[in-house]
Design a protein around this motif. Sequence first.
Motif, short mmCIF file in Angstrom:
data_model
loop_
_atom_site.label_atom_id
_atom_site.label_comp_id
_atom_site.label_asym_id
_atom_site.label_seq_id
_atom_site.Cartn_x
_atom_site.Cartn_y
_atom_site.Cartn_z
N TYR A 8 16.61 38.26 21.63
CA TYR A 8 15.89 38.01 22.27
C TYR A 8 14.39 38.02 22.24
CZ TYR A 8 19.63 34.44 24.99
OH TYR A 8 20.41 33.49 25.36
N LEU A 40 15.46 32.49 22.44
CA LEU A 40 16.53 32.91 21.88
C LEU A 40 15.92 33.49 20.15
CD1 LEU A 40 19.53 33.49 21.63
CD2 LEU A 40 20.02 31.28 20.99
N TYR A 60 23.73 37.99 20.62
CA TYR A 60 22.35 37.30 20.76
C TYR A 60 21.23 38.19 20.63
CZ TYR A 60 25.63 34.43 22.93
OH TYR A 60 26.39 33.49 23.32
N GLY A 76 34.01 33.68 21.63
CA GLY A 76 34.63 32.20 22.11
C GLY A 76 33.44 30.78 22.53
N PRO A 77 33.45 29.81 22.99
CA PRO A 77 32.32 29.24 23.03
C PRO A 77 31.80 29.73 24.90
CG PRO A 77 33.91 28.31 22.10
CD PRO A 77 34.94 29.25 21.83
N SER A 78 30.69 30.23 24.48
CA SER A 78 30.09 31.01 26.09
C SER A 78 30.00 30.38 27.09
CB SER A 78 29.27 32.05 25.60
OG SER A 78 28.19 30.95 25.27
N THR A 79 30.08 28.61 27.48
CA THR A 79 30.05 27.89 27.72
C THR A 79 30.64 28.77 29.43
OG1 THR A 79 32.08 27.00 27.76
CG2 THR A 79 30.52 26.13 27.00
N ASN A 132 30.20 37.74 21.01
CA ASN A 132 29.00 37.15 20.50
C ASN A 132 27.73 38.16 20.62
OD1 ASN A 132 30.38 34.95 19.58
ND2 ASN A 132 30.61 34.29 22.06
N THR A 137 24.68 26.22 30.86
CA THR A 137 25.66 25.84 29.10
C THR A 137 26.15 24.27 29.46
OG1 THR A 137 27.41 26.69 30.65
CG2 THR A 137 25.86 28.36 28.90
N SER A 138 26.17 23.94 28.13
CA SER A 138 26.57 22.34 28.71
C SER A 138 27.67 22.16 27.83
CB SER A 138 25.74 22.05 28.72
OG SER A 138 24.86 21.43 26.96
N GLY A 139 28.51 21.95 27.37
CA GLY A 139 28.89 21.55 26.11
C GLY A 139 30.55 22.45 25.63
N GLY A 140 29.56 22.96 24.10
CA GLY A 140 30.25 24.18 23.80
C GLY A 140 29.96 24.65 23.38
N SER A 141 28.99 24.77 23.68
CA SER A 141 27.51 25.71 22.66
C SER A 141 27.06 26.81 23.10
CB SER A 141 25.86 25.18 23.68
OG SER A 141 25.39 26.23 23.30
N TYR A 142 26.90 27.96 22.30
CA TYR A 142 27.20 29.22 22.60
C TYR A 142 25.78 29.71 23.62
CZ TYR A 142 30.99 29.83 19.23
OH TYR A 142 32.33 29.86 18.25
N ILE A 143 25.13 28.40 23.30
CA ILE A 143 23.63 29.38 23.56
C ILE A 143 22.72 28.91 24.82
CG2 ILE A 143 20.74 29.15 22.78
CD1 ILE A 143 23.49 29.92 21.27
N PRO A 144 22.78 29.41 25.80
CA PRO A 144 22.75 28.95 27.37
C PRO A 144 21.15 28.47 27.61
CG PRO A 144 22.50 30.91 26.79
CD PRO A 144 22.96 30.63 25.79
N TYR A 167 22.05 34.77 16.80
CA TYR A 167 23.28 34.76 17.20
C TYR A 167 23.70 35.24 16.41
CZ TYR A 167 24.00 29.88 17.29
OH TYR A 167 24.68 28.17 16.41
N GLN A 173 26.32 36.33 30.48
CA GLN A 173 25.82 36.77 28.88
C GLN A 173 25.56 38.34 29.72
OE1 GLN A 173 22.26 34.93 27.74
NE2 GLN A 173 24.07 34.61 25.44
#
Lengths: 110, 115
Positions: free
Chosen positions: B36, B46, B34, B97-100, B32, A91-98, B49, B104
């Motif tokens: 897939y 994906l 998802y 929240g952001p899942s960084t 959150n 994951t990077s930055g503020g993304s919700y998506i890995p 979401y 999962q």
Amino acid sequence: EDQVTQSPEALRLQEGESSSLNCSYTVSGLRGLFWYRQDPGKGPEFLFTLYSAGEEKEKERLKATLTKKESFLHITAPKPEDSATYLCAATSGGSYIPTFGRGTSLIVHP
Amino acid sequence: SQTIHQWPATLVQPVGSPLSLECTVEGTSNPNLYWYRQAAGRGLQLLFYSVGIGQISSEVPQNLSASRPQDRQFILSSKKLLLSDSGFYLCAWTRQGPSTDQPQHFGDGTRLSIL
């Protein structure tokens, strides 16, 4: 575009034969590197999260390490029950998506 | 502890029939969620979401849709299935929240076969 590449695609080991799986990543500002184990017909099961270069995590025969460009999953003296597909994701930055790699299919022969 | 449930585990449907796959999470609030799809040797794709009730983001244009009618319920639907919709469908959740920096957590999936 974020990318995660895993190698090899498939790996066959004899029981007790240690080896490593590789996960190379290209992401803008890594926030987390995740390893999962997936058994056939099941969903991925979370193993480790690594956050910064130099970090290591261990669980039984598995040890995950992280550098600025890649992560390794070291398997020491594997047993047949370690046979599974191993996935990594970043994951990077503020993304919700890995971003997931395609996985390494590991078979350990008795 | 938190758990995630997906059903059914396997489903065989004729082309052109509708689809509804359900996923529920227990033990956490406002996760959150998802959806897939996993094809053999092709990794996880994906589909959708959601960060809250009624909030759905689509990643890939396709024959499928998703809805989140309740906080911990996520539904994958189709009005008319295509042969190309066959695959292994996985639901996952992370804390709100952001899942960084969060892993999962996946359900055990639904194997969908279209005839």
